[in-house]
Design an enzyme around this catalytic site. Structure first.
Site, short mmCIF file in Angstrom:
data_model
loop_
_atom_site.label_atom_id
_atom_site.label_comp_id
_atom_site.label_asym_id
_atom_site.label_seq_id
_atom_site.Cartn_x
_atom_site.Cartn_y
_atom_site.Cartn_z
N LYS A 107 0.85 -1.19 0.00
CA LYS A 107 0.00 0.00 0.00
C LYS A 107 0.88 1.24 0.00
O LYS A 107 1.60 1.50 0.97
CB LYS A 107 -0.91 -0.01 1.23
CG LYS A 107 -1.86 -1.21 1.27
CD LYS A 107 -2.59 -1.33 2.58
CE LYS A 107 -3.50 -2.54 2.60
NZ LYS A 107 -4.19 -2.72 3.90
N GLY A 134 -7.42 -3.56 2.23
CA GLY A 134 -8.47 -3.49 3.25
C GLY A 134 -7.88 -3.69 4.63
O GLY A 134 -6.66 -3.88 4.79
N SER A 136 -6.47 -5.44 7.33
CA SER A 136 -5.97 -6.83 7.40
C SER A 136 -4.57 -6.89 7.97
O SER A 136 -3.58 -6.96 7.24
CB SER A 136 -5.98 -7.46 6.00
OG SER A 136 -5.35 -6.60 5.05
N ALA A 138 -1.39 -8.59 9.36
CA ALA A 138 -0.81 -9.91 9.13
C ALA A 138 -0.96 -10.81 10.35
O ALA A 138 -1.25 -12.01 10.23
CB ALA A 138 0.67 -9.77 8.77
N LYS A 189 -4.10 6.10 3.94
CA LYS A 189 -4.46 5.81 5.33
C LYS A 189 -3.20 5.65 6.19
O LYS A 189 -3.22 5.89 7.40
CB LYS A 189 -5.35 4.56 5.42
CG LYS A 189 -4.76 3.28 4.85
CD LYS A 189 -3.95 2.49 5.83
CE LYS A 189 -3.37 1.25 5.18
NZ LYS A 189 -2.54 0.45 6.11
N ASP A 242 -9.90 0.43 6.34
CA ASP A 242 -8.46 0.34 6.54
C ASP A 242 -7.95 1.46 7.42
O ASP A 242 -7.01 1.29 8.20
CB ASP A 242 -7.76 0.38 5.17
CG ASP A 242 -6.48 -0.45 5.13
OD1 ASP A 242 -6.10 -1.00 6.17
OD2 ASP A 242 -5.88 -0.56 4.05
N ARG A 253 2.64 -0.40 12.19
CA ARG A 253 3.97 0.22 12.30
C ARG A 253 3.88 1.73 12.11
O ARG A 253 4.66 2.48 12.70
CB ARG A 253 4.93 -0.41 11.29
CG ARG A 253 5.26 -1.86 11.58
CD ARG A 253 6.33 -2.38 10.66
NE ARG A 253 5.92 -2.34 9.27
CZ ARG A 253 5.26 -3.31 8.64
NH1 ARG A 253 4.94 -4.40 9.31
NH2 ARG A 253 4.92 -3.21 7.38
#
Length: 337
Positions: A107, A134, A136, A138, A189, A242, A253
């Site tokens: 992204k 979207g 999500s 990990a 985002k 998101d 992060r």
């Protein structure tokens, strides 16, 4: 669902989380990385202790540093940082079959060119891709927490294929043909999440974060619509969905780096401590793109000044709060006031 032959490019957290999930669904899964030592560590430890600790990597998942193994795959998933997508796509291009469906999960915007990642991959491979985006994390995908994402493509059959191959009882995939809107939502985002972290680090509360996120989705929408995205996309999973998950979670992060900056750590040092912080690079690209398009993005501009011009976060907040009084629903996209 037919069994697919899948290669994941990248052995970082999200790439590995998809590999684990897809292997659990019965697909043949290979993970590629240019870093042989990282693959050796995974073989030794049975996990990536740095990027996806505690998630076991099945021995059924093949690990390779040979890029030619993209040949013959049904699905190739780019799971690498945005700044490295072009070089890896170029390296992989000679081996990609015509029938292979390409998916990108990164992204951001390419620094310098300010191009979407779908454009970057098309330039290097000649193939239209599916954008998987979207809310999500990990860490949650890998352990089967219910998650919903978007498969966006200009080629409906490709998005439907990804939906068919990757959907399961814990991952629900919706299709969308607004690739630009989905990519802008996923990229910007990260900028707003950095700002959310800065506010957290400065000790601000829920009111501040709610205001930031709400005005942040407006900024994302303004730039996205000016570039050809559809307004409704930004109200969906790749936009507000998101944004919510990235601004509120410590898995993010971007948010963690922002917290350090808000506590007084320099932006460079914060990025060094956290690792890959896509929002740091995307802020510069988004700011440059907004100026190129003549779009006013006040939050992004202040974030850019904090990250790259040494501006004080507290001064940035004060300047945002002191902007001229406006109607909430601003009609003109092209407005530099």
């Amino acid at each position: 669902m037919d069994k697919a032959n899948i290669l994941v490019l990248g052995s970082g957290g999200f790439g590995l989380s998809l590999a684990v999930m897809l292997n659990g669904m019965g697909h043949d899964v290979t993970v590629w990385s240019k870093f042989r030592t990282e693959l050796d560590d995974i073989r030794r430890d049975g996990e990536n202790k740095a990027k996806l600790p505690g998630v076991k990597i099945s021995e059924k998942i093949r690990l390779t540093d040979d890029i030619s193994e993209v040949k013959g795959k049904d699905l190739v998933i780019f799971g690498i940082p945005v700044n490295f997508v072009r070089s890896v796509a170029k390296e992989a291009a000679p081996f990609i079959d015509e029938k292979t469906v390409l998916v990108n999960t990164g992204k951001g915007l390419e620094g310098g060119s300010l191009k979407f990642i779908s454009q970057v991959i098309f330039e290097e491979t000649g193939k239209k891709i599916v954008v998987l985006t979207g809310p999500s994390h990990a860490e949650e995908v890998a352990i089967g927490m219910p998650t919903t994402v978007i498969a966006a493509s200009e080629i409906p059959e490709q998005a439907e294929y990804v939906q068919s191959v990757m959907s399961n009882s814990t991952l629900r995939i919706y299709n969308n043909d607004d690739v630009i809107g989905c990519e802008i939502g996923g990229a910007l985002k990260n900028v707003i999440a950095l700002c959310a972290g800065i506010c957290d680090g400065m000790g601000f509360g829920d009111n501040t974060k709610a205001a930031l996120m709400t005005r942040g989705i407006w900024e994302i929408s303004r730039l996205g619509m000016a570039l050809g995205g559809r307004q409704e996309t930004f109200a969906g999973l790749s936009g507000v969905g998101d944004l919510i998950v990235t601004c509120t979670s410590m898995h993010s992060r971007n948010r963690r780096a922002g917290i350090l900056i808000g506590q007084g750590v320099s932006p460079d040092e914060a990025v060094k401590q956290v690792g890959t912080v896509e929002g740091y690079f995307c802020t510069k690209a988004a700011y440059e793109l907004s100026r190129k398009c003549g779009i006013c993005l006040p939050i992004t501009e202040k974030c850019y000044n904090v990250l790259y011009n040494g501006a004080s976060p507290r001064d940035a907040i004060r300047e945002l709060m002191g902007r001229p009084k406006r109607q909430e629903s601003e009609i003109s996209l092209y407005d530099l006031k």
